[in-house]
Enzyme design. Structure first.
Site, PDB file in Angstrom:
ATOM      1  N   ASP A   1      -2.860  11.992  -2.899  1.00  0.00           N
ATOM      2  CA  ASP A   1      -3.056  13.449  -2.891  1.00  0.00           C
ATOM      3  C   ASP A   1      -3.655  13.893  -4.223  1.00  0.00           C
ATOM      4  O   ASP A   1      -3.091  13.604  -5.287  1.00  0.00           O
ATOM      5  CB  ASP A   1      -1.706  14.145  -2.653  1.00  0.00           C
ATOM      6  CG  ASP A   1      -1.163  13.822  -1.267  1.00  0.00           C
ATOM      7  OD1 ASP A   1      -1.896  14.009  -0.285  1.00  0.00           O
ATOM      8  OD2 ASP A   1      -0.013  13.337  -1.169  1.00  0.00           O
TER       9      ASP A   1
ATOM     10  N   ASP B   1      10.056   7.737   0.519  1.00  0.00           N
ATOM     11  CA  ASP B   1       9.345   8.000  -0.734  1.00  0.00           C
ATOM     12  C   ASP B   1       9.110   6.704  -1.527  1.00  0.00           C
ATOM     13  O   ASP B   1      10.057   5.969  -1.833  1.00  0.00           O
ATOM     14  CB  ASP B   1      10.193   8.975  -1.567  1.00  0.00           C
ATOM     15  CG  ASP B   1       9.413   9.537  -2.741  1.00  0.00           C
ATOM     16  OD1 ASP B   1       8.584   8.820  -3.321  1.00  0.00           O
ATOM     17  OD2 ASP B   1       9.655  10.717  -3.074  1.00  0.00           O
TER      18      ASP B   1
ATOM     19  N   PHE C   1      -9.001   9.456   5.191  1.00  0.00           N
ATOM     20  CA  PHE C   1      -9.163  10.493   4.167  1.00  0.00           C
ATOM     21  C   PHE C   1     -10.514  10.345   3.460  1.00  0.00           C
ATOM     22  O   PHE C   1     -11.185  11.329   3.154  1.00  0.00           O
ATOM     23  CB  PHE C   1      -8.013  10.390   3.160  1.00  0.00           C
ATOM     24  CG  PHE C   1      -7.843  11.617   2.318  1.00  0.00           C
ATOM     25  CD1 PHE C   1      -7.205  12.742   2.816  1.00  0.00           C
ATOM     26  CD2 PHE C   1      -8.348  11.656   1.028  1.00  0.00           C
ATOM     27  CE1 PHE C   1      -7.056  13.879   2.038  1.00  0.00           C
ATOM     28  CE2 PHE C   1      -8.208  12.783   0.241  1.00  0.00           C
ATOM     29  CZ  PHE C   1      -7.560  13.899   0.743  1.00  0.00           C
TER      30      PHE C   1
ATOM     31  N   GLU D   1       0.848  -1.199   0.000  1.00  0.00           N
ATOM     32  CA  GLU D   1       0.000   0.000   0.000  1.00  0.00           C
ATOM     33  C   GLU D   1       0.878   1.243   0.000  1.00  0.00           C
ATOM     34  O   GLU D   1       1.681   1.455   0.914  1.00  0.00           O
ATOM     35  CB  GLU D   1      -0.965   0.035   1.202  1.00  0.00           C
ATOM     36  CG  GLU D   1      -1.871   1.276   1.094  1.00  0.00           C
ATOM     37  CD  GLU D   1      -3.002   1.364   2.105  1.00  0.00           C
ATOM     38  OE1 GLU D   1      -3.173   0.449   2.921  1.00  0.00           O
ATOM     39  OE2 GLU D   1      -3.724   2.389   2.057  1.00  0.00           O
TER      40      GLU D   1
HETATM   41  C1  LIG Z   1      -4.424  12.119   0.857  1.00  0.00           C
HETATM   42  S1  LIG Z   1      -3.450  11.121   1.873  1.00  0.00           S
HETATM   43  C2  LIG Z   1      -4.403   9.591   1.949  1.00  0.00           C
HETATM   44  C3  LIG Z   1      -3.950   8.674   3.041  1.00  0.00           C
HETATM   45  C4  LIG Z   1      -4.696   7.337   3.168  1.00  0.00           C
HETATM   46  N1  LIG Z   1      -4.499   6.491   1.999  1.00  0.00           N
HETATM   47  C5  LIG Z   1      -6.169   7.557   3.429  1.00  0.00           C
HETATM   48  O1  LIG Z   1      -6.983   7.273   2.530  1.00  0.00           O
HETATM   49  O2  LIG Z   1      -6.508   8.015   4.541  1.00  0.00           O
HETATM   50  C6  LIG Z   1      -2.090  10.693   0.825  1.00  0.00           C
HETATM   51  C7  LIG Z   1      -0.921  10.085   1.557  1.00  0.00           C
HETATM   52  O3  LIG Z   1       0.087   9.700   0.635  1.00  0.00           O
HETATM   53  C8  LIG Z   1       1.356   9.969   1.205  1.00  0.00           C
HETATM   54  N2  LIG Z   1       2.312  10.096   0.092  1.00  0.00           N
HETATM   55  C9  LIG Z   1       2.249  10.987  -0.914  1.00  0.00           C
HETATM   56  N3  LIG Z   1       3.277  10.813  -1.770  1.00  0.00           N
HETATM   57  C10 LIG Z   1       4.001   9.769  -1.280  1.00  0.00           C
HETATM   58  C11 LIG Z   1       5.177   9.112  -1.721  1.00  0.00           C
HETATM   59  N4  LIG Z   1       5.808   9.504  -2.842  1.00  0.00           N
HETATM   60  N5  LIG Z   1       5.645   8.084  -0.989  1.00  0.00           N
HETATM   61  C12 LIG Z   1       5.007   7.689   0.150  1.00  0.00           C
HETATM   62  N6  LIG Z   1       3.888   8.282   0.614  1.00  0.00           N
HETATM   63  C13 LIG Z   1       3.384   9.302  -0.094  1.00  0.00           C
HETATM   64  C14 LIG Z   1       1.141  11.236   1.999  1.00  0.00           C
HETATM   65  O4  LIG Z   1       2.096  11.390   3.038  1.00  0.00           O
HETATM   66  C15 LIG Z   1      -0.268  11.031   2.545  1.00  0.00           C
HETATM   67  O5  LIG Z   1      -0.270  10.426   3.815  1.00  0.00           O
END
Ligand SMILES: C[S@@+](CC[C@H](N)C(=O)[O-])C[C@H]1O[C@@H](n2cnc3c(N)ncnc32)[C@H](O)[C@@H]1O
Length: 202
Positions: free
Chosen positions: A109, A86, A183, A34
């Site tokens: 995001d 990342d 989210f 995930e």
């Molecule tokens: C909008 S949030 C959604 C979180 C979760 N999936 C939810 O539905 O509650 C997007 C998440 O993706 C993570 N994220 C964004 N780009 C990432 C990357 N390149 N590698 C790891 N995590 C990432 C952010 O830190 C954030 O927690």
């Protein structure tokens, strides 16, 4: 248990090298990855419900990782590992060919502004680059609560050679088999819809 102890038990330090499923979990059970698990609610629920599968979470947001680790330790799970790094680096360097059975990207995001759309994670080129990591008949499950991103996801995914939409070309997945996420609940409170997509490697 202190967070630092949990961290050492479950978080894998990033190094630009391959980590086999066996090295991470001590078995070769099918692997779910995930990306961006946020606070980890969905990952925790899936890992508890599926002890015969391994779950690798990738998230850069440390408080979210801490929250997940708390739940994982409390439930005594042995089928969860995390990279707090990342996802682009992890997927480029750490996972071997054919190792991922299921890849999940839930509510990435949305990058609402048009000039930021290119920052969206789900892009044809990015997914095409991941295909070798997927097992035969491996799955990619995407979800978003932002309609323009949902449309962008369909367009980007339909252009990936080697993946088939499990619900028919261009179709969303009406009854997805996944837990809710933080989210998602926020989006529903704001009146957003939810769109899921499921693609299979063929
Ligand atoms: C909008 S949030 C959604 C979180 C979760 N999936 C939810 O539905 O509650 C997007 C998440 O993706 C993570 N994220 C964004 N780009 C990432 C990357 N390149 N590698 C790891 N995590 C990432 C952010 O830190 C954030 O927690």
């Amino acid at each position: 248990m202190a967070i630092s102890e949990q961290w050492d038990n479950y978080v894998v330090e990033y190094e630009p090298r391959l980590f086999s499923t066996h090295e991470l979990f001590g078995n070769d059970n099918p692997l779910t990855v995930e990306i961006g698990f946020g606070m980890g609610d969905s990952l925790l629920e899936m890992a508890i419900a599926n002890p015969q599968r391994n779950f690798l979470g990738i998230e850069v947001h440390k408080p979210g990782v801490g929250k997940l680790l708390h739940g994982v330790a409390e439930s005594g799970l042995t089928n969860v590992k995390v990279f707090c790094h990342d996802a682009i680096d992890i997927l480029a360097h750490c996972i071997g060919a054919g190792c991922i059975d299921t890849l999940l990207i839930f509510f990435p995001d949305p990058w609402h502004k048009k000039r930021h759309n290119k920052r969206r994670l789900v892009q044809t080129e990015f997914i095409t680059g991941l295909l070798p990591l997927l097992a035969d008949a491996g799955r990619i499950h995407l979800a978003t609560d932002w309609e323009p991103y949902a449309e962008h996801m369909v367009e980007a995914m339909e252009a990936v050679q080697g993946m088939t939409n499990a619900n028919g070309a261009g179709q969303f997945w009406p009854l997805p088999d996944r837990p809710g996420t933080k989210f998602e609940r926020r989006g529903i409170r704001l009146g957003h819809g939810v769109w899921d997509l499921l693609y299979i490697k063929r």
